[in-house]
Design a protein around this motif. Structure first.
Motif, mmCIF file in Angstrom:
data_model
loop_
_atom_site.group_PDB
_atom_site.id
_atom_site.type_symbol
_atom_site.label_atom_id
_atom_site.label_comp_id
_atom_site.label_asym_id
_atom_site.label_seq_id
_atom_site.Cartn_x
_atom_site.Cartn_y
_atom_site.Cartn_z
ATOM 1 N N PRO A 27 46.082 -6.443 4.041
ATOM 2 C CA PRO A 27 45.852 -7.200 2.805
ATOM 3 C C PRO A 27 46.814 -6.867 1.668
ATOM 4 N N ILE A 28 48.086 -7.117 1.903
ATOM 5 C CA ILE A 28 49.055 -6.846 0.840
ATOM 6 C C ILE A 28 49.767 -8.148 0.492
ATOM 7 N N GLY A 29 49.677 -8.503 -0.783
ATOM 8 C CA GLY A 29 50.255 -9.757 -1.250
ATOM 9 C C GLY A 29 51.327 -9.513 -2.298
ATOM 10 N N HIS A 43 52.790 -12.676 1.774
ATOM 11 C CA HIS A 43 51.873 -11.591 2.151
ATOM 12 C C HIS A 43 52.346 -10.929 3.437
ATOM 13 N N ASN A 44 51.760 -9.815 3.727
ATOM 14 C CA ASN A 44 52.100 -9.052 4.921
ATOM 15 C C ASN A 44 51.807 -9.884 6.195
ATOM 16 N N HIS A 45 52.696 -9.820 7.185
ATOM 17 C CA HIS A 45 52.526 -10.570 8.435
ATOM 18 C C HIS A 45 52.498 -9.673 9.667
ATOM 19 N N ARG A 54 58.005 -8.116 7.808
ATOM 20 C CA ARG A 54 57.524 -9.073 6.786
ATOM 21 C C ARG A 54 56.367 -8.444 6.030
ATOM 22 N N HIS A 55 56.711 -7.618 5.088
ATOM 23 C CA HIS A 55 55.742 -7.045 4.171
ATOM 24 C C HIS A 55 55.469 -8.081 3.079
ATOM 25 N N GLY A 56 54.492 -7.797 2.223
ATOM 26 C CA GLY A 56 54.192 -8.746 1.149
ATOM 27 C C GLY A 56 55.454 -9.088 0.370
ATOM 28 N N GLU A 57 56.189 -8.053 -0.009
ATOM 29 C CA GLU A 57 57.351 -8.239 -0.878
ATOM 30 C C GLU A 57 58.498 -8.943 -0.154
ATOM 31 N N THR A 58 58.792 -8.508 1.076
ATOM 32 C CA THR A 58 59.930 -9.113 1.788
ATOM 33 C C THR A 58 59.623 -10.564 2.176
ATOM 34 N N SER A 78 50.813 -6.148 -4.555
ATOM 35 C CA SER A 78 49.467 -5.579 -4.651
ATOM 36 C C SER A 78 49.421 -4.122 -4.220
ATOM 37 N N LEU A 79 50.564 -3.577 -3.775
ATOM 38 C CA LEU A 79 50.648 -2.141 -3.455
ATOM 39 C C LEU A 79 52.044 -1.658 -3.854
ATOM 40 N N THR A 80 52.157 -0.398 -4.188
ATOM 41 C CA THR A 80 53.477 0.185 -4.494
ATOM 42 C C THR A 80 54.438 -0.129 -3.338
ATOM 43 N N PRO A 81 55.618 -0.625 -3.624
ATOM 44 C CA PRO A 81 56.550 -0.982 -2.544
ATOM 45 C C PRO A 81 56.949 0.211 -1.668
ATOM 46 N N CYS A 82 57.021 -0.071 -0.369
ATOM 47 C CA CYS A 82 57.501 0.937 0.587
ATOM 48 C C CYS A 82 59.031 1.071 0.429
ATOM 49 N N LEU A 83 59.621 1.945 1.231
ATOM 50 C CA LEU A 83 61.073 2.179 1.133
ATOM 51 C C LEU A 83 61.869 0.910 1.454
ATOM 52 N N MET A 84 61.416 0.182 2.496
ATOM 53 C CA MET A 84 62.127 -1.060 2.872
ATOM 54 C C MET A 84 62.071 -2.082 1.732
ATOM 55 N N CYS A 85 60.880 -2.250 1.164
ATOM 56 C CA CYS A 85 60.729 -3.244 0.091
ATOM 57 C C CYS A 85 61.458 -2.785 -1.169
ATOM 58 N N THR A 86 61.450 -1.479 -1.419
ATOM 59 C CA THR A 86 62.219 -0.925 -2.540
ATOM 60 C C THR A 86 63.692 -1.268 -2.348
ATOM 61 N N ASP A 107 52.935 8.758 -0.637
ATOM 62 C CA ASP A 107 54.312 9.256 -0.563
ATOM 63 C C ASP A 107 55.318 8.293 -1.178
ATOM 64 N N TYR A 108 54.864 7.386 -2.016
ATOM 65 C CA TYR A 108 55.763 6.337 -2.482
ATOM 66 C C TYR A 108 56.323 6.584 -3.884
ATOM 67 N N GLU A 109 56.010 7.738 -4.464
ATOM 68 C CA GLU A 109 56.502 8.013 -5.830
ATOM 69 C C GLU A 109 58.030 8.018 -5.878
ATOM 70 N N GLY A 149 49.837 2.257 10.413
ATOM 71 C CA GLY A 149 51.039 1.728 11.081
ATOM 72 C C GLY A 149 51.919 1.005 10.083
ATOM 73 N N ASP A 150 51.300 0.288 9.163
ATOM 74 C CA ASP A 150 52.074 -0.531 8.237
ATOM 75 C C ASP A 150 52.720 0.277 7.124
ATOM 76 N N VAL A 151 52.020 1.296 6.628
ATOM 77 C CA VAL A 151 52.587 2.049 5.507
ATOM 78 C C VAL A 151 53.446 3.215 5.982
ATOM 79 N N GLY A 152 53.512 3.393 7.325
ATOM 80 C CA GLY A 152 54.412 4.397 7.890
ATOM 81 C C GLY A 152 53.933 5.826 7.706
HETATM 82 O O1 LIG Z 1 55.191 -2.227 0.293
HETATM 83 C C1 LIG Z 1 54.470 -2.470 1.257
HETATM 84 C C2 LIG Z 1 53.947 -1.458 2.073
HETATM 85 C C3 LIG Z 1 53.227 -1.791 3.147
HETATM 86 N N1 LIG Z 1 52.987 -3.090 3.415
HETATM 87 C C4 LIG Z 1 53.452 -4.094 2.627
HETATM 88 O O2 LIG Z 1 53.213 -5.274 2.881
HETATM 89 N N2 LIG Z 1 54.185 -3.739 1.563
#
Ligand SMILES: O=c1cc[nH]c(=O)[nH]1
Length: 153
Positions: A27-29, A43-45, A54-58, A78-86, A107-109, A149-152
């Motif tokens: 549930p990340i949009g 949103h996340n796929h 395909r995260h929410g951001e990408t 809707s969540l702090t961006p991961c390294l890929m989305c950053t 771990d996303y600071e 799995g999704d947030v690594g």
């Molecule tokens: O930034 C993130 C992290 C995990 N999943 C997402 O969709 N976005």
């Protein structure tokens, strides 16, 4: 950004997170706004398309195609961006990011530091409905593995 515009972005982002949740997904949009208008949502796929990237951001950035001037937009997540989305935010020179939940991730600071070092304006809102949705998804035994799995982690 005016308060009512911020609210439009929050609502669009949260609706995307809920949409993904109701589809059985993570549930990340996200949404992208320009001049007070929503120009893309995503949103996340992970589940819906078996996608690892395909995260929410990408997803949202992808939906912009080549027509949006990223230097003028604000990306909501809707969540702090991961390294890929950053990386994608930096790659496309997106100047502002609004985060609805910076509580359910640990771990996303360093990602936020990376954005700030590149002069990306980072606004953390901690929107209760997003926090609650992520908290439940992260804690529920049925979805915990999916979340990890999704947030690594
Ligand atoms: O930034 C993130 C992290 C995990 N999943 C997402 O969709 N976005």
């Amino acid at each position: 950004m005016a308060i009512h515009e911020l609210q439009v972005g929050i609502d669009a982002t949260y609706q995307q997170a809920l949409k993904s949740f109701h589809e059985g997904g993570v549930p990340i949009g996200a949404c992208i706004m320009q001049a007070g208008q929503v120009v893309a949502v995503g949103h996340n796929h992970r589940i819906q398309c078996g996608s690892n990237i395909r995260h929410g951001e990408t997803d949202c950035i992808e939906k912009c195609g080549h027509t949006v001037d990223f230097s003028q937009v604000t990306l909501f997540s809707s969540l702090t961006p991961c390294l890929m989305c950053t990386g994608a935010i930096i790659l496309y020179s997106i100047p502002r990011v609004v985060i609805l939940d910076n509580i359910n991730i640990h771990d996303y600071e360093t990602n936020l530091d990376m954005l700030r070092e590149r002069n990306v304006e980072v606004k953390i809102l901690n929107h209760e409905p997003s926090i609650e949705l992520n908290r439940q998804f992260q804690r529920s035994p049925e979805t915990r593995t999916l979340w990890l799995g999704d947030v690594g982690e």
